[in-house]
Design an enzyme around this catalytic site. Structure first.
Site, PDB file in Angstrom:
ATOM      1  N   CYS A  68     -13.016  -7.128  -6.635  1.00 40.37           N
ATOM      2  CA  CYS A  68     -12.474  -8.393  -7.162  1.00 40.37           C
ATOM      3  C   CYS A  68     -13.541  -9.450  -7.423  1.00 40.37           C
ATOM      4  O   CYS A  68     -13.312 -10.379  -8.176  1.00 40.37           O
ATOM      5  CB  CYS A  68     -11.443  -8.962  -6.186  1.00 40.37           C
ATOM      6  SG  CYS A  68     -12.160  -9.550  -4.628  1.00 40.37           S
ATOM      7  N   CYS A 138      -6.650   7.167  -3.038  1.00 42.73           N
ATOM      8  CA  CYS A 138      -7.618   7.098  -4.161  1.00 42.73           C
ATOM      9  C   CYS A 138      -9.027   6.892  -3.627  1.00 42.73           C
ATOM     10  O   CYS A 138     -10.000   7.237  -4.273  1.00 42.73           O
ATOM     11  CB  CYS A 138      -7.231   6.005  -5.155  1.00 42.73           C
ATOM     12  SG  CYS A 138      -7.900   4.375  -4.780  1.00 42.73           S
ATOM     13  N   VAL A 298     -19.035 -21.760  -3.706  1.00 45.54           N
ATOM     14  CA  VAL A 298     -19.973 -21.840  -4.832  1.00 45.54           C
ATOM     15  C   VAL A 298     -20.034 -20.503  -5.581  1.00 45.54           C
ATOM     16  O   VAL A 298     -20.063 -20.460  -6.812  1.00 45.54           O
ATOM     17  CB  VAL A 298     -21.384 -22.262  -4.350  1.00 45.54           C
ATOM     18  CG1 VAL A 298     -22.420 -22.103  -5.448  1.00 45.54           C
ATOM     19  CG2 VAL A 298     -21.337 -23.713  -3.878  1.00 45.54           C
ATOM     20  N   LYS A 456       1.267 -23.695   8.246  1.00 47.11           N
ATOM     21  CA  LYS A 456       0.767 -23.230   6.949  1.00 47.11           C
ATOM     22  C   LYS A 456       1.837 -22.358   6.331  1.00 47.11           C
ATOM     23  O   LYS A 456       2.340 -21.447   6.986  1.00 47.11           O
ATOM     24  CB  LYS A 456      -0.527 -22.417   7.139  1.00 47.11           C
ATOM     25  CG  LYS A 456      -0.941 -21.652   5.883  1.00 47.11           C
ATOM     26  CD  LYS A 456      -2.233 -20.866   6.087  1.00 47.11           C
ATOM     27  CE  LYS A 456      -2.564 -20.061   4.835  1.00 47.11           C
ATOM     28  NZ  LYS A 456      -3.912 -19.551   4.822  1.00 47.11           N
ATOM     29  N   GLU A 835      -2.505   4.743 -18.061  1.00 45.97           N
ATOM     30  CA  GLU A 835      -1.897   5.763 -18.906  1.00 45.97           C
ATOM     31  C   GLU A 835      -2.195   5.493 -20.374  1.00 45.97           C
ATOM     32  O   GLU A 835      -2.642   6.376 -21.095  1.00 45.97           O
ATOM     33  CB  GLU A 835      -0.379   5.807 -18.675  1.00 45.97           C
ATOM     34  CG  GLU A 835       0.291   6.901 -19.491  1.00 45.97           C
ATOM     35  CD  GLU A 835       1.779   7.035 -19.202  1.00 45.97           C
ATOM     36  OE1 GLU A 835       2.473   7.633 -20.029  1.00 45.97           O
ATOM     37  OE2 GLU A 835       2.256   6.543 -18.154  1.00 45.97           O
ATOM     38  N   ARG A 913      14.286   4.680 -20.064  1.00 51.06           N
ATOM     39  CA  ARG A 913      14.416   5.091 -18.660  1.00 51.06           C
ATOM     40  C   ARG A 913      15.240   4.067 -17.882  1.00 51.06           C
ATOM     41  O   ARG A 913      16.007   4.437 -16.985  1.00 51.06           O
ATOM     42  CB  ARG A 913      13.046   5.312 -18.016  1.00 51.06           C
ATOM     43  CG  ARG A 913      13.148   5.950 -16.634  1.00 51.06           C
ATOM     44  CD  ARG A 913      11.823   6.422 -16.091  1.00 51.06           C
ATOM     45  NE  ARG A 913      11.441   7.759 -16.537  1.00 51.06           N
ATOM     46  CZ  ARG A 913      11.800   8.894 -15.932  1.00 51.06           C
ATOM     47  NH1 ARG A 913      12.589   8.877 -14.869  1.00 51.06           N
ATOM     48  NH2 ARG A 913      11.385  10.055 -16.390  1.00 51.06           N
ATOM     49  N   ARG A 945       4.417   2.701 -12.269  1.00 50.88           N
ATOM     50  CA  ARG A 945       5.177   3.547 -11.343  1.00 50.88           C
ATOM     51  C   ARG A 945       6.681   3.204 -11.339  1.00 50.88           C
ATOM     52  O   ARG A 945       7.077   2.130 -10.907  1.00 50.88           O
ATOM     53  CB  ARG A 945       4.606   3.341  -9.945  1.00 50.88           C
ATOM     54  CG  ARG A 945       4.951   4.415  -8.951  1.00 50.88           C
ATOM     55  CD  ARG A 945       4.255   4.106  -7.646  1.00 50.88           C
ATOM     56  NE  ARG A 945       4.081   5.277  -6.790  1.00 50.88           N
ATOM     57  CZ  ARG A 945       3.226   5.299  -5.772  1.00 50.88           C
ATOM     58  NH1 ARG A 945       2.466   4.263  -5.507  1.00 50.88           N
ATOM     59  NH2 ARG A 945       3.110   6.384  -5.018  1.00 50.88           N
ATOM     60  N   THR A1043      10.598  11.474 -20.819  1.00 52.99           N
ATOM     61  CA  THR A1043      11.741  11.350 -21.729  1.00 52.99           C
ATOM     62  C   THR A1043      11.345  11.785 -23.143  1.00 52.99           C
ATOM     63  O   THR A1043      12.204  12.153 -23.935  1.00 52.99           O
ATOM     64  CB  THR A1043      12.292   9.907 -21.726  1.00 52.99           C
ATOM     65  OG1 THR A1043      11.208   8.997 -21.825  1.00 52.99           O
ATOM     66  CG2 THR A1043      13.057   9.631 -20.435  1.00 52.99           C
ATOM     67  N   ALA A1112       4.846  10.109 -14.968  1.00 54.24           N
ATOM     68  CA  ALA A1112       6.257  10.508 -14.879  1.00 54.24           C
ATOM     69  C   ALA A1112       6.550  11.357 -13.639  1.00 54.24           C
ATOM     70  O   ALA A1112       7.550  12.067 -13.605  1.00 54.24           O
ATOM     71  CB  ALA A1112       6.688  11.258 -16.147  1.00 54.24           C
ATOM     72  N   GLU A1294       6.983   8.549  -8.111  1.00 53.60           N
ATOM     73  CA  GLU A1294       7.705   7.327  -8.457  1.00 53.60           C
ATOM     74  C   GLU A1294       9.012   7.104  -7.698  1.00 53.60           C
ATOM     75  O   GLU A1294       9.350   5.967  -7.379  1.00 53.60           O
ATOM     76  CB  GLU A1294       8.022   7.322  -9.966  1.00 53.60           C
ATOM     77  CG  GLU A1294       6.780   7.256 -10.825  1.00 53.60           C
ATOM     78  CD  GLU A1294       7.091   7.499 -12.294  1.00 53.60           C
ATOM     79  OE1 GLU A1294       7.027   6.540 -13.073  1.00 53.60           O
ATOM     80  OE2 GLU A1294       7.423   8.651 -12.643  1.00 53.60           O
TER      81      GLU A1294
END
Length: 1362
Positions: A68, A138, A298, A456, A835, A913, A945, A1043, A1112, A1294
């Protein structure tokens, strides 16, 4: 640039830099540090270079990942060790390498994931255990998690589970659902240390209920507990065997008189003074210089806000700034003290001092618990927190409420300043003069009659930015309840931290009772006003929080006064829970699966919980991802030039300034495309480069190629584009009003709708909005293109669609597909986001490589990736439901509107879908669904997903909840009554056979103890006014198949080499789901050989052509059958040699066959039979089969803040006969946590102009370790073979995601209980996600009534619901 050069000139003239009068000998320009035990001396250090860039690009240590670049995901975590000369102790800290400036590492030892172990040498127990406990999918986040745990163990070899959870506050994982990581690392803790099966009481991982993963054989009781991993096999952890601190570095640290350091870069000079006098003099000479300790502010300003700071002062060496002094008034902290050090000192003080003295300390510690992540707290300084003057600072309200005293200093001397309402003078401005430095802060002891609390509220508890933060301090006249002094400080309610002075002064001299509370609330509602357009939005919620938090403080103080013997009102027992401070419970879990049949061959690994094949490499950082491929000699870097407008004509593009930037080689625009500019996954309705018009913010206009990433990115930012703005459509509502739809509009109808509604006893109508979702794969989009001879192009891409990438790159380059090879080793997560959208980058990078005939690389930064790629489709739905008084639904008319964005992409398939899942698991005789694709000026939304299924089913669960609430019947009864039965027809005329919904439902109710939980929740709710519990049980039915019929095919290629080893290739890609592992298991069973003999190298278009995307949920089914086909061909070819030599080995048969000239290579192929649905005729099979599941969840909400706790979830999932229970349970848990994010946490905010405001982990919150349900049970349904897929298994990727909606509907159930307290009943609308804001606003009460929202249309909102 002028300014930098002039300063650079001044530095040169003086010969000592920074215009200083110091003797030049006292400045050193030599940086000495160690990485993994090796000494490094750098002479020319760029102050803007981070440790992460240095490790990856200079040292080639690619185990440390970029996730990130803002310190929010933990993928780049490394350990820094220093020798403290004052205490003669070693300090080890986990830090974010993406924020750590290289310059700050003088005399520091850096340890990366490569430094603690490797597959080749030996794994460290921390690496081994995360792999063996299935905690790496992963694998992109794994090295960072490994290093967070490693740093914890270096400081504390026997941590508690609480310590482990705290260590992971700054780490994110998008795949695993976190549970297996905690389960594996529990074995290091005092609660769960492994006794090697010695049967330690309560602590044995084999008998412990909390760790009991069980497999079910014939009888659950007989079978006992068989965990997914055997902790007894873990290498023992011996803290005495750790890597030693480099002796040379210790000697250097002890002997070196600290010299001042100076490093010069192109734009910035870094000055690190050795003593306070020098620091003060430099600040006097450079009043505009930024002071940097942790670089947590900074670093982000330079990276994301394009700030340039010509001079940076780093005072880390100065003892006065890190000193901690105990005085008569309190504790004085030097301004450079890190937050983690400050927290440790305050916690120690709280253990030794009388409690009445430590009220302020307690408030600071409470805020620090949830302040960023451990990696940030380890480097961020308290002084930086104050001077940054953030309006949503967690600590400044406490310092203000406590009246902390600051010591400021300049060359002329020092003075004290009290932190009161005059200290913050505006947005990010303070009363400190430019040439002054903050030396220290005094945190005072509290008085005997003083009470202090801090609060908080943020979207997510862990590592999150506050929505509203508050600190309140009240002092009473001794022995009474009369207010002597009151300070109420708020963050998030103005452009800076403020005190509610009017309210406080009104309450002085008053008794602490109900009247004071009434007065305080109405006064705060008047005083704490916010402009309805205020940045951050959520205005009614923020105003309500100001009151709710005061009410919590009011109750807390009442309790404390009673404890001191003061005669005050009793806190009603049903209000007590409002005063409880949240302390997380360590999660416990159970995993249940069916053991393999007795007598199954040991070499046959199908059905066994086999570890992910890359897990060990992922844990050591040796697994190679796309951006880890070593740099080519003459490689270049590309950066995208994107639109800042949602819809506009491009009037001109000016690259004159950018061209003069260092390192720039060329620019690419639409005119430079050698082939076709038209692109897109199905329809060619997109462009590689915008040509004359842009249709969304983030639309790719061009690209710049330079020698380094930094140079390319700076040049891209320097390109000036003039636009002529056109009207833009951003939201679904705007698209409906403008009738801006893509064609076709899909309709799916069954039965007689009119007759159905006539038959109904009741009819209700409703609507629901479901927000979008960012994929947040930890590895952003990345492509490396290498040009070869004859127009060939080799591409290394992180994509789920190698063949689509090949085709679209060939189209853009104007060459046939046979000249383009796409190679995919592994992805750091995909989830559908890779994909179709990866090609927008791959085509551009390939073009640059072709034009320059040199390798070109580009990995998008997180903020770029989030802006350009699109995510899950936001949906808006209107429904009308007809039902009988029994609860049976007889008619449904539903319309879906999806925000497709600026191109069709896969939006039509996503909508189809959604329509296929509009009834979820409920049998409805008369039904009509219509789907509209809204054409808007947002980046094209895409696969994610579930692919529209979750949105379709979410609406179904909304109306079924409404039906139950209308009839005042239990929701689970209404759901059960409407569930499908075996043999019934879906709205698209598919017969449901082998239906296991009822079995999943009954098992889930039983395992969850639903009735007991429901009764207990009802009792709890009757006894608590401000916290409520809710339950929901939700089914899912998910159709398995693409599909689009043509995609339901797969190929495989299997080679047997003469030594007996097998190389396997298939059409699927590995993104953490364990597809390669399952394919090896399949091949192993068919060939009858151990899995260790089989290897999968990568997925590539030159081995298996024309592959379908890995999507899928069908990849195991399709590729598994293709692998089976290829292996059966080979097995048959070897049959004669086996029968001739039955006692021979596999190697003997292979060799004999080879010498007999038998082909030992085979192609396999599979296509799913009998598919082909037609929307026009509503006939044909849409799906090969269905996956089923049921989940039951219980939550607790805080009605005053909207925060919620996930108390428990039980999931029963039908995955057929699991190919690999460890991987399948991992998929269930990972999908569930991703769904939890979708339905309760993750919110994308867009401005009314279509600009994405949530561009990274700072503002976009995915679930963290602390969001796991406290009790999580996952059971794979036993004895449910599926004859339609490989080895009787079922798809699992999924289907489980939607089960997280059980948490959403449990929240809705709890809100209903809260609304009942205010006399409100019946159905109500709750849009998804059920954020803290939505929960709080829905719990209508006396506080919300004081803060009504502004009339829509009377103001311009900060963000809009797209």
């Amino acid at each position: 640039m002028e300014r930098t050069q002039r300063i650079g000139g001044a530095l040169e003239v003086n010969g000592t830099g920074a215009g200083t009068k110091t003797r030049s000998e006292s400045w050193s320009e030599e940086l000495i540090f160690f990485v993994n035990g090796k000494k490094i001396v750098e002479k020319q250090v760029d102050p803007e270079m981070t440790l992460l860039t240095y490790l990856r690009r200079k040292l080639g240590l690619t185990g440390t990942k970029l996730g990130c670049a803002e310190g929010g995901c933990g993928a780049c975590t490394v350990m820094l060790s220093r020798y403290q000369t004052d205490t003669n102790q070693l300090q080890h800290h986990a830090v974010n390498a993406c924020l750590a400036p290289l310059c700050s590492l003088h005399l520091v030892a850096v340890t990366t994931v490569e430094g603690i172990g490797s597959v080749a040498r030996k794994l460290h127990p921390v690496q081994e255990r995360i792999a063996l406990s299935h905690g790496s999918q992963c694998g992109f986040c794994t090295p960072g998690i490994v290093m967070s745990m490693y740093a914890l163990l270096r400081n504390n070899p026997t941590p508690t589970m609480g310590d482990v959870e705290e260590a992971f506050q700054g780490n994110l994982c998008r795949c695993t659902g976190y549970r297996p990581i905690l389960e594996g690392y529990r074995t290091f803790t005092v609660e769960g240390g492994c006794c090697g099966g010695g049967g330690r009481q309560n602590g044995c991982c084999l008998t412990n209920g909390s760790a009991a993963e069980r497999s079910l054989g014939e009888e659950e009781e007989e079978e006992g507990a068989t965990p997914l991993f055997n902790a007894a096999e873990f290498k023992p952890f011996d803290p005495t065997q750790e890597v030693i601190f480099p002796p040379e570095l210790m000697a250097l640290s002890k002997s070196q008189k600290r010299k001042s350091l100076r490093f010069r870069g192109d734009r910035t000079t870094w000055l690190q003074p050795a003593c306070l006098d020098e620091f003060l003099r430099l600040k006097w000479e450079h009043p505009e210089a930024r002071v940097v300790v942790g670089n947590t502010e900074v670093g982000i300003e330079v990276k994301f806000k394009n700030m340039v700071y010509p001079v940076i002062l780093a005072p880390t060496f100065i003892p006065e700034l890190t000193a901690v002094t105990h005085t008569d008034d309190g504790i004085v902290f030097g301004a450079a003290c890190t937050l983690s050090h400050m927290g440790a000192v305050l916690r120690r003080a709280m253990q030794t001092l009388p409690s009445h003295q430590t009220e302020v300390f307690g408030a600071v510690v409470e805020q620090l618990r949830w302040f960023a992540g451990q990696q940030i707290r380890n480097v961020a300084a308290v002084g930086g927190n104050i001077m940054t003057a953030s309006p949503i600072s967690d600590l400044n309200p406490v310092f203000m409420a406590a009246g902390c005293r600051l010591t400021l200093m300049d060359k002329g001397g020092s003075h004290e300043l009290r932190m009161d309402d005059g200290f913050f003078t505006g947005y990010r401005r303070t009363a400190v003069r430019p040439q002054e430095v903050l030396l220290s802060i005094l945190i005072p002891y509290s008085r005997r009659t003083q009470f202090v609390s801090a609060f908080k509220q943020s979207p997510r508890r862990e590592d999150d930015i506050s929505i509203v933060t508050a600190a309140m301090s009240v002092t009473f006249v001794p022995g009474t309840d009369v207010v002597e002094d009151l300070r109420l400080s708020y963050g998030g309610m103005a452009a800076n931290t403020v005190l509610a002075k009017k309210t406080a002064s009104r309450l002085l001299g008053r008794s602490w009772g109900e009247e004071l509370l009434e007065e305080a609330c109405s006064s705060l509602a008047e005083e704490m006003v916010l402009d309805p357009s205020a940045p951050g939005g959520m205005v009614p919620y923020r105003r309500t929080l100001a009151l709710s938090l005061f009410y919590k403080f009011y109750l807390t103080v009442l309790q404390k006064l009673r404890l001191q013997g003061v005669n005050v009102d009793d806190v009603a027992s049903n209000c007590l829970s409002a005063t409880e401070i949240y302390h997380p419970q360590t999660p416990s879990s159970v995993q249940i699966y069916q053991a393999v049949p007795k007598g199954q061959n040991q070499d046959d690994v199908v059905g066994r919980p086999m570890m992910h094949l890359s897990a060990m490499k992922q844990a050591t950082g040796e697994a190679v991802y796309c951006d880890d491929v070593p740099l080519y000699e003459n490689e270049l870097y590309l950066s995208l030039i994107t639109s800042s407008k949602a819809h506009a004509h491009i009037r001109s593009i000016d690259v004159s300034v950018a061209e003069r930037s260092p390192g720039v080689l060329c620019f690419l625009f639409a005119a430079d495309i050698p082939g076709s500019n038209a692109t897109g996954p199905i329809n060619y309705d997109e462009t590689v480069f915008a040509d004359g018009e842009v249709t969304c913010v983030g639309h790719i206009i061009g690209a710049v190629v330079a020698d380094t990433q930094l140079h390319a990115q700076r040049a891209a930012k320097a390109v000036r584009i003039e636009y002529e703005e056109l009207p833009a459509i951003i939201t679904i509502k705007e698209a409906i009003a403008a009738k801006s739809f893509y064609q076709p509009i899909r309709t799916l109808q069954q039965g007689d709708l009119e007759a159905g509604f006539k038959q109904a006893d009741h009819i209700l109508e409703g609507e629901l909005h479901i927000g979008g979702q960012e994929h947040f794969y930890l590895e952003t989009n990345v492509t490396l293109a290498v040009p070869r001879e004859d127009g060939e192009m080799e591409l290394f891409v992180s994509t789920q669609s190698a063949s689509k990438t090949q085709a679209l790159v060939a189209k853009a380059l104007g060459v046939p597909a046979n000249r383009v090879v796409v190679r995919v080793k592994r992805m750091g997560g995909g989830f559908g986001g890779k994909e179709s959208r990866t090609t927008i980058l791959s085509t551009v990078v390939a073009m640059a490589a072709k034009k320059l005939q040199r390798p070109v690389r580009c990995m998008l930064d997180r903020d770029e990736d989030m802006v350009v790629t699109g995510g899950r489709h936001p949906f808006y739905s209107k429904y009308k439901v007809g039902f009988l008084s029994s609860g049976k639904v007889v008619a449904l008319d539903v319309s879906y509107y999806s925000n497709a964005g600026n191109s069709t992409d896969l939006s039509l398939s996503v909508m189809e879908r959604a329509l296929f899942h509009m009834e979820n698991s409920y049998s409805i005789a008369n039904v009509r669904g219509r789907g509209y694709l809204c054409r808007t000026n947002l980046p094209s939304n895409t696969a994610f997903r579930g692919f529209g299924g979750p949105q379709g089913m979410m609406v179904a669960e909304s109306w079924i909840t409404d039906v139950a609430q209308t009839l005042r019947r239990p929701a689970e009864e209404v759901r059960r009554l409407n569930l499908y039965a075996e043999g019934e027809l879906t709205p698209y005329n598919q017969v449901l056979d082998q239906l296991t919904l009822d079995r999943c439902w009954d098992e889930c109710l039983q395992r969850a103890g639903y009735q007991q939980r429901r009764a207990a929740a009802d009792v709890y709710n009757s006894q608590n006014r401000w916290t409520k519990r809710g339950l929901a049980i939700v089914p899912t039915k998910f159709g398995i198949s693409f599909t689009a019929v043509f995609l339901n095919q797969a190929g495989a290629l299997v080679h047997i080499y003469t030594d007996g080893s097998v190389l396997l290739t298939h059409g699927g890609t590995e993104m953490g789901q364990g597809l390669h592992t399952k394919m090896v298991q399949v091949a192993s069973r068919v060939l009858g050989i151990p899995s260790s003999k089989i290897y999968i190298s990568e997925t590539s278009t030159n081995t298996v052509p024309n592959t379908s995307p890995t999507a899928a949920s069908a990849s195991s089914d399709l590729n598994g059958a293709a692998v089976q086909n290829a292996c059966e061909i080979l097995f048959k070819r070897l049959e004669p040699y086996r029968s001739r030599n039955p006692k021979g080995s596999w190697e003997d048969w292979v060799k004999t066959a080879y010498f007999d000239r038998v082909n030992l290579s085979a192609n396999g192929f599979y296509k799913t039979p009998d598919l082909g649905y037609n929307f026009e005729t509503n006939s044909g099979r849409a799906f090969h089969y269905f996956s089923y599941g049921v989940a039951c969840s219980e939550v607790e909400i805080d009605c005053l803040t909207g925060a919620h706790k996930n108390l428990s979830t039980t999931i029963v999932m039908d995955v057929g006969h699991s190919l690999n229970p460890a991987l399948d349970i991992g998929q269930v848990e990972g999908a569930f946590m991703q769904g939890l994010g979708l339905f309760t946490l993750e919110e994308l905010h867009y401005s009314p102009q279509g600009v994405l405001l949530t561009r990274g982990p700072g503002l976009y919150k995915i679930p963290a370790f602390g969001d796991i349900p406290t009790q999580l049970t996952v059971s794979l349904l036993r004895d449910a073979p599926n004859d339609k897929a490989i080895f009787a298994s079922k798809a699992v990727g999924e289907p489980p995601l939607f089960l997280a909606s059980s948490v959403f509907y449990a929240i809705k159930d709890a809100i209903s209980a809260a609304r009942a307290e205010s006399g409100i009943s019946g159905p109500f609308r709750l849009d998804s996600p059920a954020s803290a804001e939505r929960i709080r606003n829905a719990c209508s009460d006396r506080f919300t009534k004081l803060c009504p929202p502004a009339e829509p249309g009377t103001f311009r909102p900060w963000s809009v619901q797209v």
